[in-house]
Scaffold this motif. Structure first.
Motif, PDB file in Angstrom:
ATOM      1  N   PRO A 242       0.827  -1.212   0.000  1.00 38.74           N
ATOM      2  CA  PRO A 242       0.000   0.000   0.000  1.00 38.74           C
ATOM      3  C   PRO A 242       0.861   1.261   0.000  1.00 38.74           C
ATOM      4  N   SER A 243       0.264   2.336  -0.429  1.00 36.77           N
ATOM      5  CA  SER A 243       0.975   3.614  -0.493  1.00 36.77           C
ATOM      6  C   SER A 243       1.530   3.978   0.875  1.00 36.77           C
ATOM      7  N   GLY A 244       2.798   4.408   0.899  1.00 39.04           N
ATOM      8  CA  GLY A 244       3.398   4.848   2.146  1.00 39.04           C
ATOM      9  C   GLY A 244       3.998   3.738   2.979  1.00 39.04           C
ATOM     10  N   CYS A 245       4.066   2.517   2.416  1.00 39.90           N
ATOM     11  CA  CYS A 245       4.581   1.412   3.220  1.00 39.90           C
ATOM     12  C   CYS A 245       6.101   1.379   3.224  1.00 39.90           C
ATOM     13  N   GLY A 246       6.727   2.234   2.429  1.00 37.35           N
ATOM     14  CA  GLY A 246       8.185   2.296   2.488  1.00 37.35           C
ATOM     15  C   GLY A 246       8.889   1.690   1.288  1.00 37.35           C
ATOM     16  N   LYS A 247       8.179   1.417   0.213  1.00 36.83           N
ATOM     17  CA  LYS A 247       8.804   0.837  -0.975  1.00 36.83           C
ATOM     18  C   LYS A 247       9.890   1.763  -1.515  1.00 36.83           C
ATOM     19  N   SER A 248       9.516   3.024  -1.718  1.00 40.20           N
ATOM     20  CA  SER A 248      10.490   3.970  -2.261  1.00 40.20           C
ATOM     21  C   SER A 248      11.641   4.179  -1.292  1.00 40.20           C
ATOM     22  N   SER A 249      11.330   4.195  -0.007  1.00 42.82           N
ATOM     23  CA  SER A 249      12.392   4.374   0.978  1.00 42.82           C
ATOM     24  C   SER A 249      13.412   3.238   0.875  1.00 42.82           C
ATOM     25  N   LEU A 250      12.907   2.023   0.715  1.00 46.59           N
ATOM     26  CA  LEU A 250      13.821   0.886   0.575  1.00 46.59           C
ATOM     27  C   LEU A 250      14.679   1.046  -0.673  1.00 46.59           C
ATOM     28  N   LEU A 251      14.044   1.449  -1.767  1.00 48.95           N
ATOM     29  CA  LEU A 251      14.787   1.654  -3.011  1.00 48.95           C
ATOM     30  C   LEU A 251      15.857   2.729  -2.829  1.00 48.95           C
TER      31      LEU A 251
ATOM     32  N   LEU B 111      17.304  -0.641 -10.190  1.00 51.67           N
ATOM     33  CA  LEU B 111      16.158  -0.354  -9.331  1.00 51.67           C
ATOM     34  C   LEU B 111      15.166   0.490 -10.116  1.00 51.67           C
ATOM     35  N   MET B 112      13.893   0.096 -10.085  1.00 48.91           N
ATOM     36  CA  MET B 112      12.892   0.864 -10.827  1.00 48.91           C
ATOM     37  C   MET B 112      11.728   1.177  -9.896  1.00 48.91           C
ATOM     38  N   ASP B 113      11.392   2.491  -9.786  1.00 48.21           N
ATOM     39  CA  ASP B 113      10.325   2.909  -8.885  1.00 48.21           C
ATOM     40  C   ASP B 113       9.083   3.285  -9.699  1.00 48.21           C
ATOM     41  N   GLU B 114       8.155   2.347  -9.799  1.00 46.02           N
ATOM     42  CA  GLU B 114       6.938   2.556 -10.578  1.00 46.02           C
ATOM     43  C   GLU B 114       7.238   3.209 -11.925  1.00 46.02           C
ATOM     44  N   PRO B 115       8.103   2.610 -12.715  1.00 50.29           N
ATOM     45  CA  PRO B 115       8.586   3.311 -13.911  1.00 50.29           C
ATOM     46  C   PRO B 115       7.516   3.516 -14.977  1.00 50.29           C
ATOM     47  N   PHE B 116       6.479   2.702 -14.962  1.00 51.05           N
ATOM     48  CA  PHE B 116       5.498   2.802 -16.052  1.00 51.05           C
ATOM     49  C   PHE B 116       4.173   3.407 -15.592  1.00 51.05           C
ATOM     50  N   SER B 117       4.110   3.850 -14.332  1.00 46.61           N
ATOM     51  CA  SER B 117       2.807   4.254 -13.807  1.00 46.61           C
ATOM     52  C   SER B 117       2.266   5.517 -14.465  1.00 46.61           C
ATOM     53  N   ALA B 118       3.169   6.322 -15.062  1.00 44.86           N
ATOM     54  CA  ALA B 118       2.673   7.545 -15.681  1.00 44.86           C
ATOM     55  C   ALA B 118       2.251   7.317 -17.134  1.00 44.86           C
ATOM     56  N   LEU B 119       2.413   6.122 -17.618  1.00 44.54           N
ATOM     57  CA  LEU B 119       2.103   5.848 -19.035  1.00 44.54           C
ATOM     58  C   LEU B 119       0.657   5.381 -19.190  1.00 44.54           C
ATOM     59  N   ASP B 120       0.102   5.606 -20.367  1.00 47.56           N
ATOM     60  CA  ASP B 120      -1.263   5.136 -20.583  1.00 47.56           C
ATOM     61  C   ASP B 120      -1.262   3.624 -20.799  1.00 47.56           C
ATOM     62  N   ALA B 121      -2.431   3.035 -20.678  1.00 44.89           N
ATOM     63  CA  ALA B 121      -2.559   1.580 -20.614  1.00 44.89           C
ATOM     64  C   ALA B 121      -1.871   0.860 -21.784  1.00 44.89           C
TER      65      ALA B 121
ATOM     66  N   ILE C  14       9.461  -1.674  -8.345  1.00 39.50           N
ATOM     67  CA  ILE C  14       8.324  -1.305  -7.499  1.00 39.50           C
ATOM     68  C   ILE C  14       7.121  -1.027  -8.380  1.00 39.50           C
ATOM     69  N   THR C  15       5.957  -1.525  -7.989  1.00 35.90           N
ATOM     70  CA  THR C  15       4.735  -1.220  -8.732  1.00 35.90           C
ATOM     71  C   THR C  15       3.569  -1.246  -7.761  1.00 35.90           C
ATOM     72  N   HIS C  16       2.482  -0.569  -8.128  1.00 34.08           N
ATOM     73  CA  HIS C  16       1.296  -0.739  -7.287  1.00 34.08           C
ATOM     74  C   HIS C  16       0.251  -1.547  -8.044  1.00 34.08           C
ATOM     75  N   ASP C  17       0.656  -2.070  -9.191  1.00 32.33           N
ATOM     76  CA  ASP C  17      -0.265  -2.760 -10.079  1.00 32.33           C
ATOM     77  C   ASP C  17       0.007  -4.268  -9.988  1.00 32.33           C
ATOM     78  N   VAL C  18      -0.903  -4.970  -9.342  1.00 27.45           N
ATOM     79  CA  VAL C  18      -0.719  -6.401  -9.108  1.00 27.45           C
ATOM     80  C   VAL C  18      -0.559  -7.150 -10.431  1.00 27.45           C
ATOM     81  N   GLU C  19      -1.360  -6.738 -11.416  1.00 25.17           N
ATOM     82  CA  GLU C  19      -1.310  -7.383 -12.714  1.00 25.17           C
ATOM     83  C   GLU C  19       0.083  -7.279 -13.321  1.00 25.17           C
ATOM     84  N   GLU C  20       0.669  -6.059 -13.185  1.00 26.83           N
ATOM     85  CA  GLU C  20       2.006  -5.823 -13.714  1.00 26.83           C
ATOM     86  C   GLU C  20       3.015  -6.751 -13.042  1.00 26.83           C
ATOM     87  N   ALA C  21       2.882  -6.854 -11.714  1.00 24.31           N
ATOM     88  CA  ALA C  21       3.789  -7.721 -10.975  1.00 24.31           C
ATOM     89  C   ALA C  21       3.663  -9.161 -11.454  1.00 24.31           C
ATOM     90  N   LEU C  22       2.438  -9.623 -11.616  1.00 27.19           N
ATOM     91  CA  LEU C  22       2.227 -11.006 -12.038  1.00 27.19           C
ATOM     92  C   LEU C  22       2.783 -11.249 -13.432  1.00 27.19           C
TER      93      LEU C  22
END
Ligand code: ATP
Ligand code: ATP
Ligand code: TAU
Ligand code: MG
Ligand code: MG
Lengths: 262, 311, 270, 262, 270
Positions: free
Chosen positions: E57-66, E173-183, E207-215
């Motif tokens: 979830p947002s704020g759990c420290g993913k970016s901090s770890l990166l 290390l990639m921090d939500e690299p595709f989240s700003a892109l359209d589908a 790092i991603t917040h998109d479960v589908e992307e992770a899978l």
């Protein structure tokens, strides 16, 4: 103008600034008291303080310091008020219509960068040596930045916000009153700050010709008699007033426009 | 360190005022240039003595000409200069000129009027003295004194911004020609005890380094005054250009002040001479006016005089 | 890739009142050349209690169509009728929810929701009541006195929906309203929207670029293609959103198949 | 300063601006030629043109117009150069370290809003009546806005950009040369434009004391002799020069910083 | 909601070289109180040719770890080893691809990619060759002379990946690299990433917040929880990304099930 540079002031930062001011005062005291620098060039802090007290008590040349200050501030705020009453309405209209803007744009673009003293000569010619030309000079200094800020602030109101209000049933008049004005206000106030800064910088120039009062005149007159102590007092007072005026507006901005940029 | 006899500077910078006196004549005749051909002579025009004070304080000029009030201010402020020559005593050359239409017949009629003058100058001093002698209080009578330099006074006069002006020459002539009447002149004010004059000042460092130049210049000024006494018409013609007046008008203005040659200086410069007293009186007056914080004692004024004349 | 999912190409005959009627609309931006049509021959009817999702590649003219429905732009040819009246300028019959919340930042949430009512001169007492109702509907009663910037993205978007609902529009247009929200918040907002839609029975025109979102929300799905913008598919959503219940629909046997079908449909020309 | 207000100028907008200028010229011609206004107050366009030609041919008071212009521009650009050489390095250092900034901040915050003429008297006393005090006045006008813009521009360099360069193997020095400088440059140039504007406004003031040349001095001197025609010429020349200087920098900005804000 | 999907809670023993070793890392931001731990007791090993996706979830420290892995921040306690050396400051062994492309806007794409090589004093000839290779790898050869602002979002992000790859880091290390892109663009970029990853066999921390992307992407999936940030799940992805082929995996019988499982796992505490 902008906020003080050091934005979030930690204790350490504040301390350093304080130290820096202290160092300057110390250096000043040393240089002047030990006569390393001639007192006409650099009066001692003591003599400046003494002059300040005597200015407060006795005034300058028969006129009290408060009268000098209020003469200057009266000129400044009359000019600003006139600028507010003209630049803001005209700026709003020009922000609305690029055609009306096109009519005024070349005039303002031309006179804006001119050194105020260049046209002061003409103003004195046209309006005489009394308050008229002084206030006109300050007014012209105030007008351009305020007008430009107003135009830009109106042009910057997001179309979506206007459209949103229209779909909620607002009339054109209501859009103006309830959307354009409050949206533009923060930028207009920022423009006002710039405008005050520029006008303030012209204050002494305005009191150069045939003034008999005013803090700027006081400094100029004192310099004719080589009263560096009074020049210093005048400069310090002017600096503090400028900071005070700007702080008040900034305080108001923080209070009234907490929503801006968020 | 004082310089040797033959030291000549590369450049001499003189701050002058367009006053119809010996220095202006020396300038017009190019005497200094002739005497020191190897030296670059730079004449810098000032509108009043206060600007010359500033210029010499900042080290921008070596010689200057100031009236007694700016001179007293300079001495009171311990400016690094010495008085080396009294050029003239001011007579009718400085006067209060009022507009013909302004209905001013006497000083009492100045009530509610606007009068321009150059503050901290001889003219300002004479005006204030004249009013004081008549017990006229500026505040009570609602008289507005405006501080302006000569060219601004002319413009303000022509525009009708002012009712009168206490001014020197050549402006005085110009104002009279533009519907002006002389109400009172410095000659009368001097008779009442407030003497004004114009004298030369030299930067301390320069006087120390080039004492011979100072002496040399004094002899030029002396020669210049003598030349005027011998050839007034010719002198007037020379000054006409500098003053921007006709030769006839020039001559008149020249006669309105008392030119002093070298032999006249003694009375003013010797110990307990007149000039120190005039300066002291002027300084005390300025102190009373709150123009300067305090007027020094007579000795300080005496020490400011370069005594080249008692020997 | 060929798919053989059966989707009906014609919308089902709906026996609900017609709200929006778009008739042979062409559209070009004034400053561009007349030939550069952004929209060509759009014909569309929207009905009460319909939730129409519009899909299509970026730049195909979805927002342009919405702007015309809202009255922000005017069709070059053709007409748009709202409840039988021609749409000529923005008005409260057509509510709009923008991609960003677009709240008035200097007004509290309460005042934002009240704004439209005030503009329409609803009496003070009634206004208060309505605002309270809508605050409750979008679950923002406790944040009513806050300024927009003090709220989270999802809360702001909910306030924007309440503000639009408060003026009781005949149709609500939404331009990718949830695209700026994070995945979890978006799911919550979709729930909210469906609840509100079921309660108010509004006609909603909903632009999205997220096929999954369309399948979850829509009663009807429209696919547009660009150059010039046109409708290439207009179909009932086989996963009727009316039947939506969290955690069940996504297991619908057809979901993955439909998703793939729409993605390929959108891509066909892009 | 900012770009001309009417950003994308359509033919219609340009036409209106042109018409507006034309109308002003026409009105001026009418008012002055028909003697509705005294020529001392408003010289005729013909006489202004005539004065301009005679200024070009004969100069003003024995000095050619080009010499007057170059005297002024020399002062202006010397001051700006000095400001560039001091404000930018100091600003960069202060942008890096908020502690060093804290030392200079109070000084600059205090003197920045002061009317330049207030301290001009002191400058003349300290530096004499020659070029020194003139250039110092202009320098002080130029310094504060340039310093503030530089500090802000360095503070504004995104940390991500610096981090990105570090992970690509850049040393601290390389980060400074290859990241901080190019990132800050566009804002510094914008600051320079503001700075030039403010300094330009002080130009006439600087030529008020004991100048014998300079376009500002020319205007002041002409006004004393009520030569409105020359005052007009001077003002028009000053306005055009200001617009020219700003246009050149804006042209450079468009050329060099096409990437900014995108 | 309970699920019974079988995921192994321990990562499979991998016989690849270890690249990153995080040992009992705690972390708190300097200015906040020592007690406010952002990360607590993080232990993590990353191996070559692994693509680890981090969910939470947002704020759990993913970016901090990166940030700690990148050397932008320092652990309060514990150590991070990269290829056996302690990580003390940002260095080219650890490449970072940010959420926004973060290219140097005044440099052409070519020059951007060359930047790291130049900093590491690679000879000019070699630099040229390498830049050409990486331009080709991310399919940007034709845009090499353009400035970043002249490119689309996806192209920029590809250039950023190439720039990072060019310095041959040990881990990316990639921090939500595709989240700003359209589908649609996002899907293309995912393909690109997998291709590059398969070619370069890098260790990627994504790092991603998109479960589908992770899978879709991951060989291994990590789930973090907040307050304080910690790893609550660390598992091999049952839909091994190695087997990924467009259009097939999403039909994987377990996909919807796994998706639901991870979503509920993320939500558990949020
Ligand atoms: N104000 C405008 N002036 C001229 N052309 C415009 C304007 N706004 C949009 N366009 C063009 O119209 C076309 C359709 O744009 P529109 O915004 O309607 O697309 P969209 O489907 O909403 O795209 P997206 O999914 O990216 O929001 C595009 O080619 C766009 O470049
Ligand atoms: N510079 C900072 N100073 C103090 N606290 C910070 C700072 N940056 C982040 N935090 C806090 O640290 C916690 C973790 O933040 P972090 O950015 O690592 O989360 P995240 O998992 O990346 O979230 P997201 O998915 O929203 O990007 C949050 O509570 C955040 O408020
Ligand atoms: N006439 C002398 C003028 S002043 O030197 O006193 O200013
Ligand atoms: Mg759109
Ligand atoms: Mg993050």
């Amino acid at each position: 103008m902008k906020n003080t540079l050091v934005a979030t002031k930690s204790f350490k930062v504040k301390g350093l600034s304080f130290l820096s001011v202290l160092m300057i005062l110390l250096l000043w005291t040393l240089l002047s008291t030990l006569k390393w620098v001639d007192p006409i060039f650099l009066p001692t802090p003591q003599s400046v303080l003494h002059s300040f007290i005597s200015l407060v008590v006795e005034g300058y040349k028969g006129t009290s310091l408060v009268t000098h200050l209020s003469a200057s501030l009266y000129r400044l705020f009359t000019a600003l008020l006139l600028a507010l009453l003209t630049a803001i309405p005209l700026g709003i209209i020009c922000g609305y219509s690029k055609y009306i803007l096109a009519i005024f744009d070349p005039i303002i673009e031309f006179y804006r960068p001119l050194p105020p003293l260049a046209y002061y000569a003409l103003l004195v010619l046209w309006l005489g040596i009394d308050e008229g030309s002084k206030v006109a000079l300050l007014f012209l200094s105030a007008f351009a930045p305020l007008f430009i800020a107003t135009v830009a602030s109106v042009q910057r109101v997001p179309q979506d916000r206007i459209n949103g209000a229209l779909t909620l049933g607002a009339s054109k008049f209501n859009v103006f009153i309830h959307i354009i004005l409050p949206s533009a206000l923060p930028d207009i106030v920022t423009g006002l700050r710039t405008s005050i800064g520029i006008t303030y910088a012209t204050l002494v120039a305005a009191e150069m010709v045939a003034a008999t009062s005013g803090i700027g005149w006081m400094v100029l007159d004192a310099s004719k008699y080589m009263r560096s102590d009074i020049v210093f007092v005048g400069i310090i007072i002017m600096g503090l007033i400028a900071i005070l005026i700007d702080s008040i507006i900034r305080f108001y901005q923080r209070l009234a426009f907490s929503w801006v940029g968020k | 360190t004082s310089g040797s006899e033959n030291d000549v500077p590369k450049e001499i910078r003189l701050g002058y005022q367009a006053s119809p006196n010996g220095e202006l004549l020396a300038k017009a005749r190019g005497s200094l240039e002739k005497k020191y051909p190897e030296t670059q002579i730079k004449w810098i025009k000032f509108e009043s003595g206060r600007d010359i004070n500033n210029a010499i304080a900042g080290g921008s000029i070596d010689f200057g000409l100031v009236g007694t009030p700016p001179g007293a201010i300079g001495v009171a402020n311990k400016l690094p200069y010495k008085v080396y020559y009294l050029h003239d005593i001011i007579g009718e050359s400085e006067a209060l000129v009022v507009k013909k239409g302004a209905d001013i017949k006497s000083l009492e009629d100045l009530k509610g009027k606007k009068i321009a003058t150059t503050f901290s100058s001889t003219a300002h001093y004479s005006l204030l003295s004249a009013l004081k002698n008549k017990n006229i209080d500026l505040k009570k009578e609602n008289i507005t004194l405006l501080d302006m330099q000569s060219p601004d006074i002319l413009a303000a006069w022509n525009r009708g911004d002012i009712d009168g002006a206490y001014v020197w020459q050549p402006l005085q002539t110009n104002l009279i020609h533009a519907d002006g009447n002389v109400l009172i002149s410095s000659k009368e004010v001097a008779k009442q005890g407030s003497i004004t004059g114009e004298f030369g000042i030299v930067h301390e460092d320069f006087a120390k380094k080039y004492p011979n130049i100072v002496k040399g210049y004094i002899s030029i000024l002396n020669e210049s005054v003598n030349y005027y006494h011998k050839n007034p018409e010719k002198s007037a013609e020379l000054l006409a250009k500098e003053l921007n007046l006709t030769p006839k008008q020039s001559l008149k203005t020249m006669q309105q002040l008392t030119w002093l040659n070298k032999s006249d200086q003694k009375a003013y410069f010797q110990s307990n001479g007149k000039l120190a007293h005039v300066l002291k009186d002027t300084g005390d007056f300025l102190e009373a006016q709150k123009d300067i914080p305090s007027s020094p004692d007579l000795k300080t004024y005496q020490q400011a005089l370069l005594n080249n004349f008692s020997k | 890739m060929k798919t053989s999912v059966a989707v009906e190409e014609r919308p089902k005959r709906v026996h609900k009142p017609k709200v929006v009627d778009v008739k042979s609309v062409d559209f070009a931006y004034a400053q561009t050349k007349r030939e550069h049509l952004i929209l060509q021959n759009i014909n569309l009817s929207l009905y009460e209690h319909e939730l129409v999702c519009v899909l299509g590649p970026s730049g195909c003219g979805k927002s342009s169509l919405l702007n015309i429905l809202a009255g922000f732009q005017h069709p070059t040819t053709g007409t748009v009728m709202i409840h039988g009246d021609e749409q000529t300028k923005p008005n409260p019959d057509v509510g709009v929810v923008f991609q960003h919340p677009n709240l008035f930042p200097w007004l509290t949430i309460e005042k934002n929701i009240e704004f439209g009512l005030k503009m329409q001169k609803v009496a003070k007492e009634e206004r208060k009541q309505l605002v309270a109702n809508y605050l409750q509907l979008v679950d923002l009663t406790s944040a009513s006195k806050k300024l927009p910037h003090q709220l989270s993205g999802g809360m702001k978007q909910r306030a924007a929906i309440a503000r639009t609902l408060a003026t009781d529009p005949k149709v609500i247009l939404m331009d990718e309203p949830f695209s700026a929200l994070d995945a979890l918040t978006r799911e919550v907002m979709q729930q909210h929207l469906l609840t509100i839609w079921n309660q108010t029975k509004k006609c909603i025109f909903f632009i999205t670029h997220d096929v999954e979102e369309a399948l979850k929300l829509a009663t009807r799905i429209i696919v547009m293609h660009p150059k010039p913008g046109r409708v290439v598919l207009d179909t009932q959503n086989p996963l009727q959103s009316g039947r939506y219940e969290e955690g069940t629909f996504q297991y619908h046997e057809k979901f993955m198949e439909l998703r793939q079908f729409f993605i390929s449909k959108i891509r066909e020309q892009a």
